[in-house]
Motif scaffolding. Structure first.
Motif, PDB file in Angstrom:
ATOM      1  N   ALA A   1      15.276   0.782 -13.729  1.00 18.65           N
ATOM      2  CA  ALA A   1      15.092   2.118 -14.321  1.00 18.65           C
ATOM      3  C   ALA A   1      15.476   3.216 -13.334  1.00 18.65           C
ATOM      4  N   LEU A   2      15.178   2.988 -12.043  1.00 20.40           N
ATOM      5  CA  LEU A   2      15.444   4.035 -11.046  1.00 20.40           C
ATOM      6  C   LEU A   2      16.873   4.027 -10.518  1.00 20.40           C
ATOM      7  N   THR A   3      17.583   2.898 -10.691  1.00 18.39           N
ATOM      8  CA  THR A   3      18.905   2.798 -10.033  1.00 18.39           C
ATOM      9  C   THR A   3      20.060   2.641 -11.005  1.00 18.39           C
TER      10      THR A   3
ATOM     11  N   GLY B   1       3.994   5.879  -8.445  1.00 15.44           N
ATOM     12  CA  GLY B   1       5.030   5.144  -9.169  1.00 15.44           C
ATOM     13  C   GLY B   1       6.044   4.614  -8.177  1.00 15.44           C
ATOM     14  N   ALA B   2       7.022   3.864  -8.688  1.00 12.29           N
ATOM     15  CA  ALA B   2       8.064   3.315  -7.822  1.00 12.29           C
ATOM     16  C   ALA B   2       9.003   4.437  -7.375  1.00 12.29           C
TER      17      ALA B   2
ATOM     18  N   HIS C   1       0.812  -1.219   0.000  1.00 12.27           N
ATOM     19  CA  HIS C   1       0.000   0.000   0.000  1.00 12.27           C
ATOM     20  C   HIS C   1       0.843   1.266   0.000  1.00 12.27           C
ATOM     21  N   GLY C   2       0.633   2.095  -0.993  1.00 12.94           N
ATOM     22  CA  GLY C   2       1.320   3.383  -1.022  1.00 12.94           C
ATOM     23  C   GLY C   2       0.364   4.533  -0.785  1.00 12.94           C
TER      24      GLY C   2
ATOM     25  N   PHE D   1       4.910  -0.213  -5.514  1.00 10.40           N
ATOM     26  CA  PHE D   1       3.641  -0.332  -4.785  1.00 10.40           C
ATOM     27  C   PHE D   1       2.554  -1.003  -5.628  1.00 10.40           C
ATOM     28  N   ASP D   2       1.804  -1.894  -4.973  1.00 15.46           N
ATOM     29  CA  ASP D   2       0.659  -2.558  -5.624  1.00 15.46           C
ATOM     30  C   ASP D   2      -0.437  -1.578  -6.010  1.00 15.46           C
ATOM     31  N   THR D   3      -0.488  -0.474  -5.297  1.00 21.76           N
ATOM     32  CA  THR D   3      -1.563   0.504  -5.491  1.00 21.76           C
ATOM     33  C   THR D   3      -1.207   1.579  -6.530  1.00 21.76           C
TER      34      THR D   3
END
Ligand code: ADP
Length: 400
Positions: free
Chosen positions: A393-395, A101-102, A94-95, A146-148
């Protein structure tokens, strides 16, 4: 670059080590029963037999350490050195409204995950414990997926409940939706299989696993989904009730003298196709029993398929049309009988199933006839790969 994907549940830790160059899982496994009796690690290196290590695992930190040890083990490991792991991607349930987004995890992100404890009391604390345990052991960037998050594009008219508006203001009580990583992944794959640009498609994605949800996707974005504040809303699931008259809840509480916890337990753990059939939440058992003439197993399957078909009809209206329907997850990927029964309702949308194509399992395949107006596609989901891609993508630009 190799990425470790972790999914920390309330007493288990599932992992996959993914090589991003080939997008291949080098090893995967699970530590079960963390903090309780019977804990063990089941580890599987690519193209090698499973290894089971029975040992006490009192804390998540020990579970993470055990995972790393298995990954670098001289016999069944997949890498030589812990330093080969460039980043860790965590599945976080849950976010809330904080994350669309991530994100790379920092103190602020951890605080926000904590703030969502009230929305996901079983999952988010376990997710954060896993993140902290990883921080102690691995000095690499960590990402929360996050799943959300995928459903944060839902418009207000789709995510609000028609309760007094102040309830939303006070408690952030609204529909969030789950399985976002899966819906996003299969939508992308379906567009590729159909040879279309996702930005031009109206898709309805059916994630049918133990938990189940449907998502209406327009231009690659979620515009509605069947799960709500919690994963309890929507479809009939293995053991979850799905949509039910809210007044039925207070009715049962009064008649059966149940507490809030007891009724929540009933709706989460002893309802759904399990509750109706009185037999099992596993569709393999239910399909067998129904074929052998068990009336309640048949009823459970009929109710399950009917509810899915109703949601598909509703989402075709929400999207003002539909270009393709997707089936995924354990039931959606494997149970051709369920796919067929759902699609029997959908002739009016231009759906027509090819029985030969529909007999395939666990592969990417178009199961509708070539003349059908609306294609139906089976796409095996791969949430771990989707998490690894977001993490990558983020790291990728980080120093590691
Ligand atoms: P989870 O939500 O735990 O990730 P999965 O996506 O793995 O669940 O789906 C698990 C469900 O898939 C099982 O409950 C089972 O009913 C169903 N399933 C798996 N294989 C088959 C099959 N061959 N036929 C019918 N159902 C199946």
């Amino acid at each position: 670059m190799k990425i470790l994907v972790l999914n920390c549940g309330s007493s288990s830790l599932k992992y996959q080590l993914i090589d991003m160059e080939m997008e291949r899982a080098l090893a995967k496994g699970m530590v079960e029963c963390i903090g309780i009796r019977g804990s063990r690690l089941v580890h599987e290196k690519e193209d090698a037999p499973k290894v089971v290590l029975e040992q006490d695992v009192p804390t998540y930190q020990e579970a993470v350490q055990m995972t790393i040890d298995a990954l670098v083990d001289a016999n069944h490991g997949a890498i030589k050195d812990i330093k080969e792991i460039s980043a860790v991607g965590h599945r976080v349930v849950h976010g809330g409204e904080n994350f669309a987004g991530a994100v790379v995890i920092n103190q602020e992100v951890k605080k926000a995950i904590e703030e969502c404890y009230v929305l996901a009391p079983l999952h988010n604390p376990a997710n954060l414990v896993g993140i902290n345990a990883c921080e102690e052991i691995l000095d690499v960037p960590q990402v929360a997926v996050f799943d959300t998050a995928f459903h944060q594009t839902m418009p207000e008219k789709a995510f609000m409940y028609a309760l007094p508006y102040d309830i939303y203001n006070k408690h952030k009580l609204r529909r969030y939706g789950f399985h976002g990583t899966s819906h996003g992944y299969v939508a992308g794959r379906a567009a590729a299989v159909l040879g279309k640009d996702i930005k031009s498609l109206k898709l309805i994605s059916c994630h049918l696993g133990n938990g189940a949800s449907i998502c209406a996707i327009e231009n690659g974005q979620s515009i509605d989904t069947s799960m709500g504040l919690t994963p309890l809303e929507g479809l009939i699931m293995g053991t979850r009730v799905g949509d039910v008259d809210p007044a039925a809840i207070t009715f049962i509480m009064k008649k059966e003298g149940l507490t809030a916890e007891q009724i929540e337990d009933m709706m989460n753990k002893s309802s759904g196709v399990f509750g109706i059939s009185g037999l099992s939440s596993d569709f393999r058992h239910l399909i067998d029993a129904s074929t052998e003439g068990d009336a309640k197993a048949k009823l459970a399957i009929d109710m399950y398929c009917y509810r899915i078909a109703k949601y598909i009809g509703a989402y075709a209206a929400a999207l003002k049309g539909v270009d393709a329907i997707i089936f995924t997850a354990g039931v959606g990927e494997n149970a051709s009988i369920i796919r067929k029964e759902v699609c029997m309702y959908l002739g009016f949308l231009g759906v027509e199933i090819d029985d030969d194509k529909n007999s395939q399992r666990g592969v990417e395949v178009i199961i509708s006839t070539t003349s059908a107006k609306t294609p139906v596609v089976v796409i095996p989901t791969n949430e771990e790969l989707a998490i690894a891609r977001e993490t990558f993508a983020l790291t990728r630009t980080c120093s590691h």
